[in-house]
Design a protein around this motif. Structure first.
Motif, mmCIF file in Angstrom:
data_model
loop_
_atom_site.group_PDB
_atom_site.id
_atom_site.type_symbol
_atom_site.label_atom_id
_atom_site.label_comp_id
_atom_site.label_asym_id
_atom_site.label_seq_id
_atom_site.Cartn_x
_atom_site.Cartn_y
_atom_site.Cartn_z
ATOM 1 N N VAL A 1 0.821 -1.215 0.000
ATOM 2 C CA VAL A 1 0.000 0.000 0.000
ATOM 3 C C VAL A 1 0.854 1.263 0.000
ATOM 4 C CG1 VAL A 1 -1.686 1.349 1.325
ATOM 5 C CG2 VAL A 1 -1.982 -1.132 1.080
ATOM 6 N N HIS A 2 1.878 1.288 0.869
ATOM 7 C CA HIS A 2 2.658 2.518 1.043
ATOM 8 C C HIS A 2 3.763 2.699 0.019
ATOM 9 C CE1 HIS A 2 1.474 2.150 5.546
ATOM 10 N NE2 HIS A 2 0.530 2.732 4.838
ATOM 11 N N TYR A 3 4.305 1.587 -0.487
ATOM 12 C CA TYR A 3 5.462 1.726 -1.372
ATOM 13 C C TYR A 3 5.239 1.126 -2.760
ATOM 14 C CZ TYR A 3 10.116 1.508 -3.310
ATOM 15 O OH TYR A 3 11.186 1.645 -4.150
ATOM 16 N N GLY B 1 8.710 7.485 9.351
ATOM 17 C CA GLY B 1 9.728 7.078 8.399
ATOM 18 C C GLY B 1 11.027 7.851 8.491
ATOM 19 N N VAL B 2 11.131 8.772 9.457
ATOM 20 C CA VAL B 2 12.341 9.586 9.565
ATOM 21 C C VAL B 2 13.492 8.796 10.181
ATOM 22 C CG1 VAL B 2 13.337 11.668 10.603
ATOM 23 C CG2 VAL B 2 11.014 11.728 9.670
ATOM 24 N N ARG B 3 13.226 8.072 11.269
ATOM 25 C CA ARG B 3 14.231 7.238 11.930
ATOM 26 C C ARG B 3 13.591 5.911 12.328
ATOM 27 N NH1 ARG B 3 18.679 10.207 14.011
ATOM 28 N NH2 ARG B 3 19.625 8.179 14.443
ATOM 29 N N GLY B 4 14.392 4.843 12.282
ATOM 30 C CA GLY B 4 13.895 3.544 12.717
ATOM 31 C C GLY B 4 13.755 3.496 14.231
ATOM 32 N N ALA C 1 10.675 4.335 2.707
ATOM 33 C CA ALA C 1 10.890 3.966 1.304
ATOM 34 C C ALA C 1 10.076 4.857 0.376
ATOM 35 C CB ALA C 1 10.526 2.496 1.095
ATOM 36 N N PHE C 2 8.840 5.137 0.761
ATOM 37 C CA PHE C 2 7.963 6.001 -0.033
ATOM 38 C C PHE C 2 8.557 7.401 -0.150
ATOM 39 C CE2 PHE C 2 3.774 8.518 0.020
ATOM 40 C CZ PHE C 2 3.639 8.464 -1.352
ATOM 41 N N THR C 3 9.037 7.939 0.979
ATOM 42 C CA THR C 3 9.635 9.273 0.983
ATOM 43 C C THR C 3 10.859 9.332 0.082
ATOM 44 O OG1 THR C 3 8.810 9.774 3.214
ATOM 45 C CG2 THR C 3 10.725 11.023 2.440
ATOM 46 N N GLN C 4 11.713 8.308 0.160
ATOM 47 C CA GLN C 4 12.936 8.307 -0.662
ATOM 48 C C GLN C 4 12.607 8.164 -2.148
ATOM 49 O OE1 GLN C 4 15.918 9.153 0.507
ATOM 50 N NE2 GLN C 4 14.793 9.447 2.419
ATOM 51 N N ASN D 1 8.873 23.257 -1.779
ATOM 52 C CA ASN D 1 9.768 22.426 -0.974
ATOM 53 C C ASN D 1 9.442 20.948 -1.116
ATOM 54 O OD1 ASN D 1 11.040 24.705 -0.021
ATOM 55 N ND2 ASN D 1 9.912 24.767 1.904
ATOM 56 N N LEU D 2 10.472 20.109 -1.050
ATOM 57 C CA LEU D 2 10.239 18.665 -1.081
ATOM 58 C C LEU D 2 9.491 18.224 0.168
ATOM 59 C CD1 LEU D 2 10.636 15.711 -2.041
ATOM 60 C CD2 LEU D 2 12.858 15.764 -0.865
ATOM 61 N N ILE D 3 10.045 18.493 1.340
ATOM 62 C CA ILE D 3 9.469 18.041 2.601
ATOM 63 C C ILE D 3 8.593 19.122 3.203
ATOM 64 C CG2 ILE D 3 9.955 17.238 4.949
ATOM 65 C CD1 ILE D 3 10.794 15.222 2.860
ATOM 66 N N ILE D 4 7.360 18.769 3.517
ATOM 67 C CA ILE D 4 6.423 19.666 4.182
ATOM 68 C C ILE D 4 5.985 18.988 5.472
ATOM 69 C CG2 ILE D 4 4.168 20.791 4.035
ATOM 70 C CD1 ILE D 4 4.551 20.721 0.945
#
Length: 247
Positions: free
Chosen positions: A113-115, A145-148, A161-164, A219-222
């Motif tokens: 679903v997410h990736y 998804g920023v840090r594990g 993974a989706f963000t990258q 901007n990429l990240i919001i």
């Protein structure tokens, strides 16, 4: 108040349109003058939402879309009555970490679903050189998804993974002047988080996130919300030994 004409003759495709945030974006995009193609497995629920919110039915088309049914994505995209100016991917699924560790099907569904589902359909959107109208792709991601972190690393890894993917897609589409945004949201008061023990002071309303989506800039990240902006920066900078102490 007169409706905005900013989106006049423009189309927004919302994938995973039954999420609480996505439904709020339907209202906002219609108010801006866009025609909205709302795509989800939950057609009846979306129809009821449009009726209850008294949204102009002539401004919304509701279609069936299954993020996990990869082999249907090409036909779905080709069947669209109008190719989109803006695409929002908002499909989501949550399996709690302890359950996901014991149930690979639940883990795999989050991955799809997410990736995988996002890559499948958004690749089709991005590679359609016959659509000169495409100007923006937006993905609804998560601070998970920023840090594990040990409490949610399976869900978080799918969002990472989706963000990258979107970060790379942004670079790929830059020569065509197509903007890609990632809305990295914190805790949202939604059906997905219902029943979870989350701090009330950090909860955000779906309508608040939806405004950040609809008003996305370059901007990429919001990251919507002042508190979550701070948390995002702290998480990125935090040493591993401190991350290990987080829940």
């Amino acid at each position: 108040m007169q409706p905005s004409t900013a989106g006049q003759n423009k189309t927004v495709l919302i994938l995973g349109a039954n999420s609480d945030v996505a439904k709020e974006t339907i209202r906002l995009y219609v108010d801006k003058g866009f025609h909205v193609i709302a795509a989800s497995r939950s057609i009846t629920t979306l129809e009821e939402f449009v009726t209850q919110q008294r949204i102009d039915h002539t401004k919304v088309s509701i279609l069936y879309f299954d993020a996990e049914a990869f082999d249907t994505h090409a036909a779905f995209y080709e069947s669209l009555s109008a190719k989109p100016n803006i695409v929002l991917y908002a499909a989501g699924y949550l399996k709690h970490n302890e359950e996901a560790l014991l149930d690979f099907e639940g883990s795999f569904r989050m991955m799809k679903v997410h990736y995988a589902g996002a890559v499948s359909i958004l690749n089709l959107v991005a590679m359609d050189k016959n659509n000169p109208h495409l100007e923006r792709i937006i993905g609804l991601s998560s601070l998970s998804g920023v840090r594990g972190r040990k409490s949610n690393f399976i869900y978080g890894s799918t969002k990472s993974a989706f963000t990258q993917y979107l970060a790379g897609l942004r670079q790929y589409l830059f020569p065509r002047r197509i903007v890609v945004n990632v809305v990295v949201a914190g805790y949202i008061r939604s059906k997905m988080t219902k029943g979870l023990d989350l701090p009330e002071s950090l909860m955000l309303e779906p309508s608040f996130i939806a405004k950040a989506v609809v008003n996305a800039g370059k901007n990429l990240i919001i990251v919507p919300g002042f508190k979550w902006k701070l948390i995002y920066q702290v998480l990125k900078a935090m040493p591993e030994k401190l991350v290990a102490k987080l829940p």
